[in-house]
Design a protein around this motif. Structure first.
Motif, PDB file in Angstrom:
ATOM      1  N   SER A 194      -1.813 -15.749  57.534  1.00 26.24           N
ATOM      2  CA  SER A 194      -1.818 -16.591  56.344  1.00 26.24           C
ATOM      3  C   SER A 194      -2.891 -17.659  56.515  1.00 26.24           C
ATOM      4  O   SER A 194      -3.265 -18.016  57.634  1.00 26.24           O
ATOM      5  CB  SER A 194      -0.453 -17.255  56.117  1.00 26.24           C
ATOM      6  OG  SER A 194      -0.094 -18.071  57.212  1.00 26.24           O
ATOM      7  N   GLY A 195      -3.402 -18.136  55.394  1.00 22.07           N
ATOM      8  CA  GLY A 195      -4.404 -19.190  55.404  1.00 22.07           C
ATOM      9  C   GLY A 195      -3.931 -20.363  54.570  1.00 22.07           C
ATOM     10  O   GLY A 195      -3.682 -20.210  53.370  1.00 22.07           O
ATOM     11  N   LEU A 196      -3.772 -21.519  55.191  1.00 20.82           N
ATOM     12  CA  LEU A 196      -3.266 -22.696  54.493  1.00 20.82           C
ATOM     13  C   LEU A 196      -4.354 -23.699  54.151  1.00 20.82           C
ATOM     14  O   LEU A 196      -4.064 -24.760  53.596  1.00 20.82           O
ATOM     15  CB  LEU A 196      -2.180 -23.376  55.339  1.00 20.82           C
ATOM     16  CG  LEU A 196      -0.953 -22.518  55.667  1.00 20.82           C
ATOM     17  CD1 LEU A 196       0.087 -23.357  56.405  1.00 20.82           C
ATOM     18  CD2 LEU A 196      -0.354 -21.921  54.406  1.00 20.82           C
ATOM     19  N   GLY A 197      -5.609 -23.370  54.482  1.00 17.47           N
ATOM     20  CA  GLY A 197      -6.696 -24.287  54.150  1.00 17.47           C
ATOM     21  C   GLY A 197      -6.451 -25.677  54.715  1.00 17.47           C
ATOM     22  O   GLY A 197      -6.077 -25.830  55.878  1.00 17.47           O
ATOM     23  N   PRO A 198      -6.601 -26.715  53.883  1.00 19.26           N
ATOM     24  CA  PRO A 198      -6.470 -28.093  54.378  1.00 19.26           C
ATOM     25  C   PRO A 198      -5.068 -28.672  54.209  1.00 19.26           C
ATOM     26  O   PRO A 198      -4.859 -29.860  54.426  1.00 19.26           O
ATOM     27  CB  PRO A 198      -7.450 -28.848  53.479  1.00 19.26           C
ATOM     28  CG  PRO A 198      -7.336 -28.133  52.165  1.00 19.26           C
ATOM     29  CD  PRO A 198      -7.120 -26.667  52.499  1.00 19.26           C
ATOM     30  N   ASP A 199      -4.090 -27.840  53.824  1.00 17.20           N
ATOM     31  CA  ASP A 199      -2.800 -28.363  53.382  1.00 17.20           C
ATOM     32  C   ASP A 199      -1.882 -28.881  54.484  1.00 17.20           C
ATOM     33  O   ASP A 199      -0.908 -29.572  54.193  1.00 17.20           O
ATOM     34  CB  ASP A 199      -2.042 -27.291  52.581  1.00 17.20           C
ATOM     35  CG  ASP A 199      -2.726 -26.974  51.262  1.00 17.20           C
ATOM     36  OD1 ASP A 199      -3.618 -27.749  50.864  1.00 17.20           O
ATOM     37  OD2 ASP A 199      -2.379 -25.958  50.642  1.00 17.20           O
ATOM     38  N   ARG A 200      -2.155 -28.526  55.731  1.00 20.71           N
ATOM     39  CA  ARG A 200      -1.259 -28.972  56.797  1.00 20.71           C
ATOM     40  C   ARG A 200      -2.072 -29.560  57.964  1.00 20.71           C
ATOM     41  O   ARG A 200      -2.165 -28.980  59.042  1.00 20.71           O
ATOM     42  CB  ARG A 200      -0.376 -27.824  57.275  1.00 20.71           C
ATOM     43  CG  ARG A 200       0.822 -28.283  58.096  1.00 20.71           C
ATOM     44  CD  ARG A 200       1.690 -27.116  58.513  1.00 20.71           C
ATOM     45  NE  ARG A 200       2.325 -26.462  57.382  1.00 20.71           N
ATOM     46  CZ  ARG A 200       3.029 -25.338  57.483  1.00 20.71           C
ATOM     47  NH1 ARG A 200       3.169 -24.737  58.639  1.00 20.71           N
ATOM     48  NH2 ARG A 200       3.584 -24.809  56.408  1.00 20.71           N
ATOM     49  N   PRO A 201      -2.653 -30.734  57.760  1.00 15.52           N
ATOM     50  CA  PRO A 201      -3.462 -31.339  58.819  1.00 15.52           C
ATOM     51  C   PRO A 201      -2.603 -31.856  59.967  1.00 15.52           C
ATOM     52  O   PRO A 201      -1.432 -32.202  59.780  1.00 15.52           O
ATOM     53  CB  PRO A 201      -4.156 -32.498  58.104  1.00 15.52           C
ATOM     54  CG  PRO A 201      -3.197 -32.870  57.007  1.00 15.52           C
ATOM     55  CD  PRO A 201      -2.579 -31.572  56.549  1.00 15.52           C
ATOM     56  N   VAL A 202      -3.193 -31.914  61.151  1.00 15.42           N
ATOM     57  CA  VAL A 202      -2.520 -32.503  62.309  1.00 15.42           C
ATOM     58  C   VAL A 202      -3.193 -33.810  62.722  1.00 15.42           C
ATOM     59  O   VAL A 202      -2.742 -34.475  63.647  1.00 15.42           O
ATOM     60  CB  VAL A 202      -2.510 -31.524  63.504  1.00 15.42           C
ATOM     61  CG1 VAL A 202      -1.653 -30.318  63.196  1.00 15.42           C
ATOM     62  CG2 VAL A 202      -3.926 -31.102  63.893  1.00 15.42           C
ATOM     63  N   ALA A 203      -4.270 -34.161  62.053  1.00 11.39           N
ATOM     64  CA  ALA A 203      -4.999 -35.388  62.346  1.00 11.39           C
ATOM     65  C   ALA A 203      -5.669 -35.868  61.069  1.00 11.39           C
ATOM     66  O   ALA A 203      -5.715 -35.160  60.061  1.00 11.39           O
ATOM     67  CB  ALA A 203      -6.043 -35.135  63.437  1.00 11.39           C
TER      68      ALA A 203
END
Length: 260
Positions: free
Chosen positions: A231-240
């Motif tokens: 799956s590709g979530l793009g920028p939706d789940r950043p960690v920083a």
């Protein structure tokens, strides 16, 4: 130790007219980030009140914009029904409400919870709504720990703007493949992520292509392709934070999660 809950609730109204939702900020562990565009202050107040009642006022981060949008009949009432106590069973979660489309992602403790939450969401809506159940059963800590230790916080690198894995990235994948061969009978989800530079749609497509490139390479190392979900979530789940070069680099990553 149980992972901290980071719940991103995205509210989007159908048929936007001259309205632009704010770009989601990075939630802190334990926060509930709610973002998107609603038609009026009354609807916004109702959503925030429900979330604060469920999770606690200090945990809810309001990033809802007000704009000229059109929504299905009784949309606000249905959104209110969706914010139910069973959402608290989800960790690392995200629920998106876009007109008549509802998508829920995240981790739950077992298959019964996975099915029950999706069923409760569907029965709280009318038949015109489409529910996409992206929930997955939380992996056994030992198995997930093997994947995490093999990746060891390293980033699988790609050529800039492409889905071509660099030699350094391939070396890491060789190590990941060796570990995955030990997880016989388990499916692994390969999730692509990007920073927020550029168009979201392009980033989602790029993250999907990169996840698929990882699956293809792993298949060449003896990992059965059907055992690898992508799956590709793009920028939706950043960690920083995407405000710094280091933060953007950390957000451009491939994640490996045990899937049910």
């Amino acid at each position: 130790m149980k992972s901290p809950v980071i719940f991103l609730l995205l509210l989007a109204a159908a048929i936007p007219c001259h309205a632009q939702a704010q770009a989601p900020q990075t939630p802190m562990p334990g926060q509930i980030l709610v973002t998107g565009t609603l038609a009026d202050e009354a609807g916004k107040a109702a959503v925030l009140a429900r979330l604060r009642e469920l999770y606690g006022a200090e945990r809810v981060v309001d990033q809802i914009a007000i704009g000229n949008v059109a929504v299905p009949a009784n949309w606000n009432a249905y959104v209110h029904k969706l914010i139910a106590p069973n959402l608290k069973l989800i960790s690392r979660g995200q629920i998106t409400v876009d007109g008549n489309n509802v998508s829920v992602r995240g981790e739950v403790a077992n298959e019964a919870q996975r099915q029950q939450i999706a069923s409760d969401i569907a029965t709280s809506l009318n038949p015109t709504y489409i529910v996409n159940n992206g929930l997955r059963v939380r992996a056994a800590e030992a198995e997930q720990g093997l994947l995490d230790a093999a990746l060891d916080k390293r980033i699988i690198e790609f050529d800039s703007g492409k889905a071509t894995i660099t030699p350094a990235g391939l070396a890491i994948l060789d190590e990941m493949a060796a570990v995955m061969l030990k997880l016989r009978g388990r499916k692994v989800e390969v999730i692509g992520h990007t920073d927020d530079t550029g168009l979201r749609a392009s980033n989602v497509a790029l993250s999907q292509a990169r996840a698929e490139a990882v699956r293809a390479y792993l298949a060449g190392k003896g990992i059965v392709a059907d055992s690898v979900l992508v799956s590709g979530l793009g920028p939706d789940r950043p960690v920083a934070s995407n405000a710094t070069a280091d933060g953007r680099a950390r957000n451009r990553r491939i994640e490996f999660r045990i899937a049910q």
